[in-house]
Structures are given as C-alpha cells and as structure tokens.
Design a protein around this motif. Structure first.
Motif: not given
Length: 327
Positions: A8, A10, A12, A55, A58-59, A67, A70, A281, A317, A319
């Motif tokens: 992942t 991500a 933010y 955090l 996520i994923g 992740p 990030i 997310f 995010y 993948y």
C-alpha cells in the motif's frame, strides 16, 4: 495457482500537525499553549494518536499490513514525525523518515515515511517551487522527490502540497499551474534517465483532477486504455465524476488528494509491481457523525474551535501488486 504480493502507498494531509513549541522563524503562534488554538501537550498527544491510528489501518483490508510508503503534508518538522512513528500504533512497523524543511511561511512541510524492510531510499531531494507575486516571492512548500528500491524494484515518488486557493480559485490557479510545471520537469528528468521509469505523484494538490494544472500541464488521463508511452494515469478522476471527495466546503466536495502514475505502473503486464486499485480511506471514525457538518471529515479544528478529530481531509491510498515467482 498464482500468489501475489500487495503493498500500500498512502497519502494524508494531516491538518496542521504542529508541536507545542513556538518557532520564532514561522507563523506557528496559534499552535502553542498560549496561542489562539490553545495547543496543549494533551491536544498534541491526542493528535499524534489519532493520526497514528489512521496510518496503521490504511491497507489492512487487502494488504494485511500498514502502508509501505506514506506521503504526508501539513507537518511542522522532523520532531512531529519522530513522535508519530514512535507511537505504539506505528512503532513496530519500523518506519524511516525523509523530510526537508520547506520555506513555507506557516512552517508546514511535506514528508515521506517508509517501512525499512520493504523500501531502500537511494536518493531524496527537495525541489523549490519559485512563485512570484508582483516581484515578491511567495514562499510555499517544496516538492519532495524520493527514488529507491521497493522490494528490489526502482520506483520514484513525488510528494506534493501545492499552493492553496486563498484569494479564490481563479486568482490563485497560476500558482498551481506553476507547481504542475515543476512536476512535469521532474518527471521529464526521470524519463530522460529511464524511459520506463516508474513514477508515482501524490499529494494535496488543491486542485481537482479536471483542473487545468492536471489536464493541460500534466496531461493526466482517466482511462488506462487511453494512455500512450510517457503519459500519466489519474485513478482519482473517475472517482470525482462519481461524486467522491476527500474534503468538503459549503456542502460541496473536492478531490484534492490524489495520485497519478506513469504508464509503466499500469501496463497490466505484471512484470513487477503494477497498480491494483486506488481508493479513499474513510471509515466511520474519521467522519463527523452529527450536526451541521455530518458526513464531512472529522477535523481537529472547526468553526466551533477544537475538536478531538483527525483531519479536514480523508487520506487516499493505492495498492500495488506483483506476482510472486515460485521456484
């Protein structure tokens, strides 16, 4: 039966992740204990916990781990990043930090975190965004370029926080167009070194996927089948057309938090990591559940002052997936 590895990536915007110390070189006075926001150690600790929790989750659904990469924006300095990765939600993930101080007047920067067991940084550098207003420089965030090996495969990340819409979208659009032009120069330089370079741009672009910065200057495409060699795919454009967003203002949603990817990451040949899918997310706990702003991101500061929330943006995010070769 084929086996696949999923990782992942991500991004933010963490809405002003400031420590409580007054930095005399930036306009951070509001985020101190005696400032307008009454930014105490307790509030700071709550913010760190909230962001670390997000955090860490996520994923998880598909990658079964936090992740690998990030990207962050609206962080004040390296100290807040160290506090973040030291929190018990993230401590065992063994994240490394890539961060440079930007000249932004508010003192906010971009940064990249990476899990050390899956990514080896080879090169990182900030690229200055030079914008002038009536011959006076408008100091804003650098663009962070990180190149490295992701489980042995070379990949390049560009972390962005483009100039805001302060003063109005139309009046300020030239600043984001300048930011897009800098992105394009970075991308072109990577392509000159390797025409098949794998590139992921991420950030809070303060523009939607259909704005001029993306469509004219980066020339992003919403459909993989439309891509030609050297062009960029934006998986967020169709999300926006379907009514999705990452932040809300006056009952209107925007999708400022985005990714774009080089054609080499969406060729679907599965020769190395390829895009599997992208998303926003937004589990219930990061959403305001009641009141006037029900459905909006559950933020730290709103019209009524302090709230023990997360951010005024939802994280995004993607993948990346590759086939695991078996002997």
């Amino acid at each position: 039966m084929k086996d696949y590895q999923i990782e992942t990536v991500a991004f933010y915007n963490v809405e002003n992740l400031f420590d409580t110390v007054d930095d005399t070189l930036t306009f951070d006075d509001d985020r101190t204990a005696l400032g307008k926001d009454r930014w105490t150690e307790d509030r700071y600790a709550q913010k760190i916990e909230n962001i670390a929790k997000v955090l860490s989750e996520i994923g998880i659904d598909e990658a079964s781990k936090a992740p690998l990469i990030i990207g962050l924006c609206e962080i004040e300095n390296r100290l807040v990043l160290e506090d973040l990765i030291s929190h018990h939600y993230l401590q065992e993930k063994n994240y490394g930090i890539i961060h440079f101080d930007s000249p932004d007047e508010r003192g906010i920067d971009v940064a990249l975190l990476y899990r050390k067991e899956g990514f080896i940084p080879l090169n990182s550098r900030p690229r200055k965004l030079m914008i002038y207003e009536q011959d006076k420089r408008d100091y804003t965030r650098d663009q962070l370029v990180v190149s490295g090996l992701m489980h042995g495969e070379e990949i390049h990340f560009i972390v962005n926080h483009w100039p805001s819409r302060s003063g109005g979208e139309a009046k300020s659009s030239y600043k984001r167009e300048k930011a897009a032009q800098l992105n394009k120069r970075i991308i072109d330089s990577l392509y000159r070194e390797n025409p098949n370079a794998r590139i992921i741009g991420m950030g809070d672009f303060n523009d939607d996927p259909t704005n001029k910065s993306f469509k004219k200057f980066l020339q992003t495409k919403p459909e993989i089948k439309e891509l030609k060699e050297g062009e960029l795919y934006n998986p967020m454009e169709n999300m926006m057309k379907n009514g999705k967003g990452t932040l809300a203002y006056r009952d209107s949603w925007n999708l400022f938090d985005q990714f774009y990817l080089s054609q080499s990451l969406v060729s679907r040949n599965f020769d190395g990591f390829q895009l599997y899918k992208a998303g926003i997310f937004n589990p219930p706990y990061v959403i305001t559940q009641t009141g006037q702003y029900r459905g909006y991101p559950f933020r730290t500061y709103g019209s009524s002052g302090y709230e023990p929330g997360y951010s005024d943006h939802f994280p995004v995010y993607l993948y990346l997936i590759r086939e695991v070769k078996t002997q």
